[in-house]
Structures are given as structure tokens and as C-alpha cells.
Design a protein around this motif. Structure first.
Motif, PDB file in Angstrom:
ATOM      1  N   PHE A  77       0.842  -1.199   0.000  1.00  7.45           N
ATOM      2  CA  PHE A  77       0.000   0.000   0.000  1.00  7.45           C
ATOM      3  C   PHE A  77       0.880   1.253   0.000  1.00  7.45           C
ATOM      4  CE2 PHE A  77      -2.077   3.431   2.303  1.00  7.45           C
ATOM      5  CZ  PHE A  77      -3.288   3.535   1.654  1.00  7.45           C
ATOM      6  N   LYS A  78       1.879   1.282   0.865  1.00 10.76           N
ATOM      7  CA  LYS A  78       2.788   2.430   0.954  1.00 10.76           C
ATOM      8  C   LYS A  78       3.592   2.595  -0.337  1.00 10.76           C
ATOM      9  CE  LYS A  78       3.167   2.228   5.934  1.00 10.76           C
ATOM     10  NZ  LYS A  78       3.959   1.762   7.067  1.00 10.76           N
ATOM     11  N   ARG A  79       4.082   1.484  -0.901  1.00 12.85           N
ATOM     12  CA  ARG A  79       4.877   1.549  -2.128  1.00 12.85           C
ATOM     13  C   ARG A  79       4.060   2.106  -3.282  1.00 12.85           C
ATOM     14  NH1 ARG A  79       5.977  -0.872  -6.867  1.00 12.85           N
ATOM     15  NH2 ARG A  79       4.358  -2.439  -6.690  1.00 12.85           N
ATOM     16  N   LEU A  80       2.840   1.598  -3.464  1.00 13.33           N
ATOM     17  CA  LEU A  80       1.990   2.077  -4.555  1.00 13.33           C
ATOM     18  C   LEU A  80       1.575   3.524  -4.344  1.00 13.33           C
ATOM     19  CD1 LEU A  80      -0.220  -1.073  -5.197  1.00 13.33           C
ATOM     20  CD2 LEU A  80       1.666  -0.215  -6.601  1.00 13.33           C
ATOM     21  N   SER A  81       1.246   3.887  -3.126  1.00 12.00           N
ATOM     22  CA  SER A  81       0.887   5.284  -2.831  1.00 12.00           C
ATOM     23  C   SER A  81       2.046   6.215  -3.149  1.00 12.00           C
ATOM     24  CB  SER A  81       0.482   5.430  -1.361  1.00 12.00           C
ATOM     25  OG  SER A  81      -0.693   4.695  -1.092  1.00 12.00           O
ATOM     26  N   ALA A  82       3.258   5.822  -2.763  1.00 11.75           N
ATOM     27  CA  ALA A  82       4.448   6.635  -3.033  1.00 11.75           C
ATOM     28  C   ALA A  82       4.725   6.741  -4.526  1.00 11.75           C
ATOM     29  CB  ALA A  82       5.661   6.048  -2.312  1.00 11.75           C
ATOM     30  N   GLN A  86      -3.442   6.223  -6.872  1.00 12.23           N
ATOM     31  CA  GLN A  86      -4.525   6.710  -6.018  1.00 12.23           C
ATOM     32  C   GLN A  86      -5.246   5.497  -5.435  1.00 12.23           C
ATOM     33  OE1 GLN A  86      -4.540   9.786  -5.448  1.00 12.23           O
ATOM     34  NE2 GLN A  86      -6.499  10.307  -4.627  1.00 12.23           N
ATOM     35  N   MET A  87      -5.025   5.200  -4.170  1.00 17.20           N
ATOM     36  CA  MET A  87      -5.644   4.045  -3.532  1.00 17.20           C
ATOM     37  C   MET A  87      -7.077   4.400  -3.127  1.00 17.20           C
ATOM     38  SD  MET A  87      -3.128   1.942  -3.821  1.00 17.20           S
ATOM     39  CE  MET A  87      -3.612   0.514  -2.872  1.00 17.20           C
ATOM     40  N   ALA A  88      -8.001   3.480  -3.343  1.00 20.81           N
ATOM     41  CA  ALA A  88      -9.413   3.718  -3.019  1.00 20.81           C
ATOM     42  C   ALA A  88      -9.684   3.597  -1.530  1.00 20.81           C
ATOM     43  CB  ALA A  88     -10.299   2.737  -3.786  1.00 20.81           C
ATOM     44  N   ASP A  89      -8.900   2.745  -0.863  1.00 21.33           N
ATOM     45  CA  ASP A  89      -9.072   2.567   0.575  1.00 21.33           C
ATOM     46  C   ASP A  89      -7.782   2.025   1.173  1.00 21.33           C
ATOM     47  OD1 ASP A  89      -9.133  -0.065  -0.348  1.00 21.33           O
ATOM     48  OD2 ASP A  89     -11.216  -0.397   0.175  1.00 21.33           O
ATOM     49  N   GLU A  90      -7.658   2.168   2.487  1.00 17.26           N
ATOM     50  CA  GLU A  90      -6.498   1.638   3.188  1.00 17.26           C
ATOM     51  C   GLU A  90      -6.712   0.150   3.443  1.00 17.26           C
ATOM     52  OE1 GLU A  90      -4.957   3.803   6.440  1.00 17.26           O
ATOM     53  OE2 GLU A  90      -5.271   5.739   5.458  1.00 17.26           O
ATOM     54  N   PRO A  91      -5.627  -0.592   3.704  1.00 15.25           N
ATOM     55  CA  PRO A  91      -5.800  -2.009   4.026  1.00 15.25           C
ATOM     56  C   PRO A  91      -6.754  -2.192   5.208  1.00 15.25           C
ATOM     57  CG  PRO A  91      -3.485  -1.515   3.646  1.00 15.25           C
ATOM     58  CD  PRO A  91      -4.209  -0.200   3.681  1.00 15.25           C
ATOM     59  N   HIS A  92      -7.665  -3.146   5.052  1.00 12.27           N
ATOM     60  CA  HIS A  92      -8.654  -3.397   6.089  1.00 12.27           C
ATOM     61  C   HIS A  92      -9.105  -4.855   6.045  1.00 12.27           C
ATOM     62  CE1 HIS A  92     -10.889  -2.412   2.443  1.00 12.27           C
ATOM     63  NE2 HIS A  92     -11.878  -3.139   2.933  1.00 12.27           N
ATOM     64  N   VAL A  93      -9.604  -5.337   7.164  1.00  8.41           N
ATOM     65  CA  VAL A  93     -10.088  -6.723   7.266  1.00  8.41           C
ATOM     66  C   VAL A  93     -11.432  -6.827   6.565  1.00  8.41           C
ATOM     67  CG1 VAL A  93     -10.860  -8.540   8.842  1.00  8.41           C
ATOM     68  CG2 VAL A  93      -8.897  -7.117   9.452  1.00  8.41           C
ATOM     69  N   TRP A 103      -7.229  -9.460   4.491  1.00  5.39           N
ATOM     70  CA  TRP A 103      -7.097  -8.014   4.366  1.00  5.39           C
ATOM     71  C   TRP A 103      -7.111  -7.636   2.896  1.00  5.39           C
ATOM     72  CZ3 TRP A 103      -5.695  -4.283   8.260  1.00  5.39           C
ATOM     73  CH2 TRP A 103      -5.696  -4.804   9.557  1.00  5.39           C
ATOM     74  N   MET A 104      -7.704  -6.483   2.566  1.00  2.98           N
ATOM     75  CA  MET A 104      -7.738  -5.997   1.182  1.00  2.98           C
ATOM     76  C   MET A 104      -7.563  -4.486   1.139  1.00  2.98           C
ATOM     77  SD  MET A 104     -10.723  -8.101  -0.754  1.00  2.98           S
ATOM     78  CE  MET A 104     -10.642  -9.865  -0.905  1.00  2.98           C
ATOM     79  N   SER A 105      -7.131  -4.019  -0.022  1.00 10.06           N
ATOM     80  CA  SER A 105      -7.038  -2.594  -0.328  1.00 10.06           C
ATOM     81  C   SER A 105      -7.174  -2.459  -1.836  1.00 10.06           C
ATOM     82  CB  SER A 105      -5.700  -2.026   0.142  1.00 10.06           C
ATOM     83  OG  SER A 105      -5.606  -0.650  -0.176  1.00 10.06           O
ATOM     84  N   ALA A 106      -8.015  -1.528  -2.303  1.00 10.00           N
ATOM     85  CA  ALA A 106      -8.339  -1.429  -3.726  1.00 10.00           C
ATOM     86  C   ALA A 106      -7.751  -0.176  -4.372  1.00 10.00           C
ATOM     87  CB  ALA A 106      -9.855  -1.435  -3.907  1.00 10.00           C
ATOM     88  N   VAL A 116      -7.145  -5.101  -6.690  1.00  3.95           N
ATOM     89  CA  VAL A 116      -7.224  -5.249  -5.246  1.00  3.95           C
ATOM     90  C   VAL A 116      -6.008  -6.011  -4.746  1.00  3.95           C
ATOM     91  CG1 VAL A 116      -8.606  -6.175  -3.332  1.00  3.95           C
ATOM     92  CG2 VAL A 116      -9.755  -5.331  -5.393  1.00  3.95           C
ATOM     93  N   LEU A 117      -5.404  -5.500  -3.674  1.00 12.76           N
ATOM     94  CA  LEU A 117      -4.346  -6.220  -2.964  1.00 12.76           C
ATOM     95  C   LEU A 117      -5.019  -7.112  -1.934  1.00 12.76           C
ATOM     96  CD1 LEU A 117      -1.994  -3.209  -2.148  1.00 12.76           C
ATOM     97  CD2 LEU A 117      -1.869  -4.743  -4.130  1.00 12.76           C
ATOM     98  N   MET A 118      -4.481  -8.324  -1.739  1.00 10.41           N
ATOM     99  CA  MET A 118      -5.040  -9.262  -0.759  1.00 10.41           C
ATOM    100  C   MET A 118      -3.912  -9.871   0.061  1.00 10.41           C
ATOM    101  SD  MET A 118      -7.704 -11.447  -3.178  1.00 10.41           S
ATOM    102  CE  MET A 118      -7.268 -12.897  -2.310  1.00 10.41           C
ATOM    103  N   GLN A 119      -4.134 -10.011   1.351  1.00  6.54           N
ATOM    104  CA  GLN A 119      -3.195 -10.712   2.214  1.00  6.54           C
ATOM    105  C   GLN A 119      -3.967 -11.480   3.272  1.00  6.54           C
ATOM    106  OE1 GLN A 119      -0.629  -8.329   4.732  1.00  6.54           O
ATOM    107  NE2 GLN A 119       0.571 -10.096   5.346  1.00  6.54           N
ATOM    108  N   GLU A 120      -3.593 -12.729   3.464  1.00  2.06           N
ATOM    109  CA  GLU A 120      -4.143 -13.511   4.580  1.00  2.06           C
ATOM    110  C   GLU A 120      -3.158 -13.434   5.731  1.00  2.06           C
ATOM    111  OE1 GLU A 120      -5.006 -17.516   3.404  1.00  2.06           O
ATOM    112  OE2 GLU A 120      -6.841 -16.911   2.376  1.00  2.06           O
TER     113      GLU A 120
END
Length: 124
Positions: A77-82, A86-93, A103-106, A116-120
Motif C-alpha cells: 500500500f505504501k509503495r503504490l501510494s508513493a 490513487q488508492m481507493a481505501d487503506e488495508p482493512h479486514v 485483508w484488502m485494499s483497492a 485489489v491487494l489481498m493478504q491472509e
């Protein structure tokens, strides 16, 4: 007879050079090749080939949503933002069960495809 594993996904793009730069340079997906003289580029994302192309006729235009597994969603999330994404949302459960949290962030690519980024994460 059953289908085999997913082999390739096509995304419609409007500017191939811009999309190649985004998927290769910003997202870091390995570029396999660009077809000379054709509006087509191929990437390898894990075991699935990603085909970016400008369709010759309207019936092949797609609007897609792609989910990418990442090892550290906060770092990505930080790498793409930098990098100016333009991220639609911050990582969240988005889901929790007895052993993991999902967890996802779009965000969107230059043509508006939903990514969408995904992490278990294992529960302690």
C-alpha cells in the motif's frame, strides 16, 4: 472432462504503452513480450498470463476486477501510494474466521479496471 487451471486473463486497454508502463514499472509484474505491430502485451503474474490489448471490435471490450496476493499489504500500500497510485481505501479486514484474517485494499489501473491487494494473516 473438467477445465484445467486458469491460464490467461484479458484486460481491455485504451493506451497500450501507458498500461505496459503501469503494470511493469508500478505494479512490478514481469513483462513477457509486446507483439510487434499489434496492440497486445503479455505479462506473467504467478501461473496466470495477463494479456493487455486494444480490441478490434466492441464485443471484446472488458471491464475487469483483478485480485493480487501480496506478502505485506501495508508495505505494498505504501509503495503504490508513493508511486502516485490513487488508492481507493487503506488495508482493512474483510473476513475473519478461526485461523485467518483476510485483508484488502483497492485501486484502479489507468483504464479504470478495479485492482485489489489481498493478504491472509494468521490469527495469533
Amino acid at each position: 472432462m473438467a477445465l484445467g487451471p486458469l491460464g490467461q486473463i484479458h484486460l481491455t486497454v485504451t493506451d497500450l504503452d501507458r498500461s505496459v508502463a503501469f503494470y511493469r514499472d508500478v505494479l512490478g509484474i514481469p513483462l513477457m513480450f509486446v507483439v510487434p505491430g499489434q496492440p497486445m502485451a503479455f505479462f506473467m503474474s504467478g501461473e496466470v498470463r495477463l494479456y493487455l490489448g486494444k480490441p478490434e471490435s466492441p464485443e471484446f471490450v472488458t471491464r475487469s476486477m483483478l485480485y493480487f496476493w501480496v506478502e505485506d499489504i501495508d508495505a505494498e500500500f505504501k509503495r503504490l501510494s508513493a508511486a502516485g497510485v490513487q488508492m481507493a481505501d487503506e488495508p482493512h479486514v474483510v473476513h475473519r474466521d478461526d485461523s485467518i484474517e483476510l485483508w484488502m485494499s483497492a485501486f484502479h489501473d489507468p483504464d479504470g479496471h478495479h485492482l485489489v491487494l489481498m493478504q491472509e494473516r494468521p490469527l495469533p
